[in-house]
Design an enzyme around this catalytic site. Structure first.
Site, PDB file in Angstrom:
ATOM      1  N   CYS A  10       0.816  -1.216   0.000  1.00  0.00           N
ATOM      2  CA  CYS A  10       0.000   0.000   0.000  1.00  0.00           C
ATOM      3  C   CYS A  10       0.848   1.263   0.000  1.00  0.00           C
ATOM      4  O   CYS A  10       2.030   1.229   0.303  1.00  0.00           O
ATOM      5  CB  CYS A  10      -0.867   0.055   1.263  1.00  0.00           C
ATOM      6  SG  CYS A  10      -2.060  -1.260   1.443  1.00  0.00           S
ATOM      7  N   CYS A  28      -2.804   4.988   2.741  1.00  0.00           N
ATOM      8  CA  CYS A  28      -3.941   4.087   2.516  1.00  0.00           C
ATOM      9  C   CYS A  28      -4.862   4.042   3.734  1.00  0.00           C
ATOM     10  O   CYS A  28      -4.412   3.986   4.882  1.00  0.00           O
ATOM     11  CB  CYS A  28      -3.452   2.685   2.195  1.00  0.00           C
ATOM     12  SG  CYS A  28      -4.804   1.560   1.745  1.00  0.00           S
ATOM     13  N   CYS A  49      -2.587  -2.907  -3.536  1.00  0.00           N
ATOM     14  CA  CYS A  49      -3.850  -2.725  -2.832  1.00  0.00           C
ATOM     15  C   CYS A  49      -4.905  -2.224  -3.818  1.00  0.00           C
ATOM     16  O   CYS A  49      -4.629  -1.370  -4.662  1.00  0.00           O
ATOM     17  CB  CYS A  49      -3.647  -1.703  -1.709  1.00  0.00           C
ATOM     18  SG  CYS A  49      -5.136  -1.190  -0.851  1.00  0.00           S
ATOM     19  N   CYS A  86      -5.943   1.752  -2.507  1.00  0.00           N
ATOM     20  CA  CYS A  86      -5.094   2.940  -2.718  1.00  0.00           C
ATOM     21  C   CYS A  86      -4.311   2.909  -4.030  1.00  0.00           C
ATOM     22  O   CYS A  86      -3.697   3.911  -4.386  1.00  0.00           O
ATOM     23  CB  CYS A  86      -4.149   3.131  -1.542  1.00  0.00           C
ATOM     24  SG  CYS A  86      -2.844   1.880  -1.399  1.00  0.00           S
TER      25      CYS A  86
END
Length: 99
Positions: free
Chosen positions: A32, A36, A63, A66
Site C-alpha cells: 500500500c 492508505c 492494494c 489505494c
C-alpha cells in the site's frame, strides 16, 4: 530513510510520503501507499520498499483501495462527477434543479 520515521508515516496515514515508499504486509500479501485508509497492520508483519516494482518482485500485489502501482490513485467518484457535468451542460441556460 529511517524505518522508525516511515512507520510513523504509515501509522499517521501521512500522504506527504506517498511516492517515496510503499509498505507491504506479509500476512495479506498486499502492498500500500503510506496514506492508505486500510486497517493498520502489526509492525512485525510489515516490510518497506522504495518502489512498487520492488514489492511486486517480492511477491506482493497492489492494494485495490489505494492503487500504489499507479502514479495517482483513481478518483472513486469520477463517473458520477462526469454525469453531473453532462447534465449541467445539457440543460443549456436553464438552472439545474434538484431533480
Amino acid at each position: 530513510m529511517d524505518e522508525t520515521i516511515i512507520w510513523q508515516a504509515v501509522m499517521a496515514r501521512d500522504a506527504q510520503y506517498d511516492g517515496q515508499f510503499v509498505f507491504a504486509v506479509r500476512t495479506t500479501g498486499i502492498y500500500c501507499r503510506p496514506s492508505c485508509a486500510a486497517r493498520r497492520p502489526k509492525r512485525e508483519n510489515v516490510r518497506f520498499f522504495d518502489q512498487p516494482a520492488q514489492a511486486e518482485a517480492a511477491g506482493f500485489r497492489p492494494c485495490r483501495r489505494c492503487h500504489p502501482d499507479q502514479i495517482t490513485p483513481p478518483e472513486p467518484n469520477l463517473a458520477l462527477m462526469e454525469a453531473v457535468c453532462r447534465a449541467i451542460v445539457e440543460r443549456d441556460d436553464r438552472p439545474p434543479t434538484l431533480e
